[in-house]
Design a protein around this motif. Sequence first.
Motif, PDB file in Angstrom:
ATOM      1  N   VAL A 226      -3.003 -39.910  -1.064  1.00 40.76           N
ATOM      2  CA  VAL A 226      -3.367 -40.720   0.097  1.00 40.76           C
ATOM      3  C   VAL A 226      -4.324 -41.824  -0.351  1.00 40.76           C
ATOM      4  CG1 VAL A 226      -3.010 -38.864   1.763  1.00 40.76           C
ATOM      5  CG2 VAL A 226      -5.251 -39.142   0.681  1.00 40.76           C
TER       6      VAL A 226
ATOM      7  N   LEU B 242      -4.758 -35.447  -1.309  1.00 41.58           N
ATOM      8  CA  LEU B 242      -5.236 -35.178   0.044  1.00 41.58           C
ATOM      9  C   LEU B 242      -6.367 -34.159   0.052  1.00 41.58           C
ATOM     10  CD1 LEU B 242      -4.852 -35.432   3.153  1.00 41.58           C
ATOM     11  CD2 LEU B 242      -3.152 -33.619   2.979  1.00 41.58           C
TER      12      LEU B 242
ATOM     13  N   VAL C 177      -0.742 -36.113   7.003  1.00 38.34           N
ATOM     14  CA  VAL C 177       0.281 -37.076   6.601  1.00 38.34           C
ATOM     15  C   VAL C 177       1.594 -36.729   7.286  1.00 38.34           C
ATOM     16  CG1 VAL C 177       1.595 -38.027   4.676  1.00 38.34           C
ATOM     17  CG2 VAL C 177      -0.833 -37.500   4.382  1.00 38.34           C
TER      18      VAL C 177
ATOM     19  N   GLU D 182      -0.550 -42.067   7.305  1.00 36.31           N
ATOM     20  CA  GLU D 182      -1.780 -41.341   7.027  1.00 36.31           C
ATOM     21  C   GLU D 182      -2.683 -41.408   8.254  1.00 36.31           C
ATOM     22  OE1 GLU D 182      -1.751 -42.380   2.233  1.00 36.31           O
ATOM     23  OE2 GLU D 182      -3.564 -42.760   3.420  1.00 36.31           O
TER      24      GLU D 182
END
Length: 663
Positions: free
Chosen positions: A52, A62, A71, A152
Motif C-alpha cells: 500500500v 499493509l 484494501v 486503499e
Amino acid sequence: MRFQNLMFLAGASALALSNVANASDLTAAEAVQEARRAAAERTAATEGQEIVVTATRSAQPLADAPATMSVVTGTELRRRPVQDLAEALENEPGIVINGIGMTRRGISIRGMSNEHLLTLIDGRRINDALANMAHADFDLGWVPSVAIERIEVVRGPLSALYGSEALAGVVNVITRRPSERLEASGLGLLGLRDGKGGDTGQLSALIGGSITPSLGVVAWGEYRHRRRTQSPLSPRESELEAREALSGSIIGWWEPAQGHRIEIGQAAIDDDRARDTVTTGARPVYYEYQDHITRAQTHGSYTGSVGWGELQARAYRSVLERVNERDQNQTPTQPTKATDTVFDGRLTVNVFAGNRLTVGGEHRHETLRDSTVNTAGKADVNHNALFVQDEWALRDGVSLTLGSRFDHHPAYGWQTSPRAYLVVEPIEGLKLRGGVGKAFKAPSLKQLSLGYITVAAGGRFIITGNPDLEPETNTAYELGGTYYGRSWNLGATLFQNDLDGLVQTNCVEFCGVRGRERRAYVNVDEARVRGIEVSGQVTPLPALSLSASYTYVEPRDRSKDRELAERPNHSANVKLAWQVADATEFNVRGRYTGKQTIYQADVPVRLDDYNLWSVDVSHDLTRQLTLKLGVDNLFKKRLAESSALYSFAEPGRVFFAGMGANF
C-alpha cells in the motif's frame, strides 16, 4: 444510447462470447495456474503482505503501515455491478453508507460525516463537490471497475499529509497500468431489479500496455445506467433517481531512463441524473428534477527514483460543472462551475539506515462560478501548504512516523496538522499500533461568502453565508493491534475523534415563519465519536477465505448532550470467497447496519436495524472469458417498508449477469 439498446448489445455480446468459449475451452493447466494465482493473492491479503502507499506516500506492506487500512481489489469489484465508490466500499470495516439527500448516498467512516472524507485518484485530489453543491455524490464515480487496480481505505485523519477534508480518512483509487504486454479488458453487466424500475447496465473496456520498452499508454471508457424507481408511499415520486453516465480516460507514460517516469493524462465524464419529486407548498406540484454534471481532469507528473530517495512533481486541473433543469415551471438551481488547479511536489530522502525523510509542498487555486455566491458570481481562494514526514525504524520491529502539515488559508492564516504514529512488533506476527493526529477543514467558498443566499426546503427558508466561520477541527486517537498468523489474522482498534466547530445551519431571523425564515452557517457543535473496531480473516484452505468485521460507534453531540444523527451504533460485515473448482469462484457478502437516531422536528426517532446479503459466482469459460452471475439484496430488504424516515433507499433484490473478457 437507450437502456433497451444496451440490454440488446450486452445480450448479443454474451451470446457471441459464449460461442467463442465453446470453441476454445479453458485447458486444465491454465485453470490450475489461475487458481494458484488467486490463492496466492488471498494468502498475501490474509497475512498483511499487500503493498500500500496511501498512509505515507511510499510503498510498504499493509501490516507495517502506520494507519488502520483495508484494501479492495479490482478483481473483487468486477464480480458484481458497482455504480460508484459507495457501492464499492460498502462491505469494508468501519464503513456505513448514509444518505445525503435527493436519494443519493455518501460514505461514513467510523461514524464521521462523508463531508470529512478525502477522495483521491492515484494520489490526486478530485473536486470536493459536496463543499459547494448540496446533495452532491459526484466525486464517487470517476473510475470504472475495469480500470481499478485496488482501492486503499485509511480509517483515521491524514491531514498531516493531505490537508483539509481528510478529517475522517482517505480513500485512494489506484488505477491499472498494464506494462508487461499489451492488454485488453472488457466488462458487461446487466442488473434486473425484482420490481418496477431500478434496472442497471454497465459496459466498460480498457486497452493498454507498452508500445516500446520506454513508452506506454492505457485508455478506458464506460457507459453506466440505472432506471429510477417509484416510492412505495408516493408512486408519483422517485425512491431512487435515474442515472446515466459516459466516462473515458487516456494516460500515457515515458520512462527516459531507469527509475524516471513522466506521465500525462486526461479524464472526462458526462453524468445525468433525473427523478420525480414534489414541492412542499400548500398546493403541491409534481415535477421532474434533472442534474447534468460534466467533469474533467487533466494531469501530468514526473517521478524520479535514485539510490538516495525519490522526487515527485505534479500538476493537475479538475473542473466540475452542474446544470439543473426542472419542468412544470419550477425554478432550477443556478449553474455552478468549480475548478481546482493544483501544483504539488515531494522529496523523499533516505537520510541514513532506518530513516526516511519526506518534505513537500502544495499550491491549490480553487475557483467557484455561481451567481448565488455573491454579486460578482465568482469566488476564489488560494490554499498553500508545506508538509514534512519522518519515518524511523528505531530497531527491529519498532517504527515511528512523525509528521505535520502547515496549511495557509487567507481567512485563517497558518493551520497546523501534526501526527505521530508508533508500530511495534513485540513478537513475530503481532503488530501493535497507536497514534494521535490533528486535522482541520476550512469552510467552503459558499459558506464563507457574505453575499451567498439560496432558497431551501421548497421555499420554507433561505440560507446565507457567514464570513466569520472558523475551521472545523478534529483531534483523533487510535490504539490497537493485529496478529498475523499463517493464513489468518485478527485485530482490534480503539478510536476516538474529538470534533470542534462543526459547521451547521441555524435559524437567525424570523424562525418558523414560512418564506421569511433565514438560516446561516455557524460553528455550533462540539462532538465526540469513539468506539471499537474488530476484524479478522482466515484462509483455512488455499481455495477458501472468510473475513468479518464489527464496529461499535458512540457518536455524541456534546453541545446538545445527545446522539449525532444517522450514525448507527453497530455495524458488521462478512465476506466468504470459495474457489469451488479451478475455474469457478463463489462469493457471499453480508452487511449489518444497527439502530440509528434521526431527528424529526428536533425530536429523536430511533430507526430499526437491518441486514443485506448478496451472492455471486464467476466461471472461467476460457482463459479470456468469464461468466458472472449473482443476486444483490438477496432477501429483498426495503427500508421504506420499515420507516419513511431512512435518508436513502435500497433498491430491493437485483439479479445480475454479465461477461468479462481479458486478452
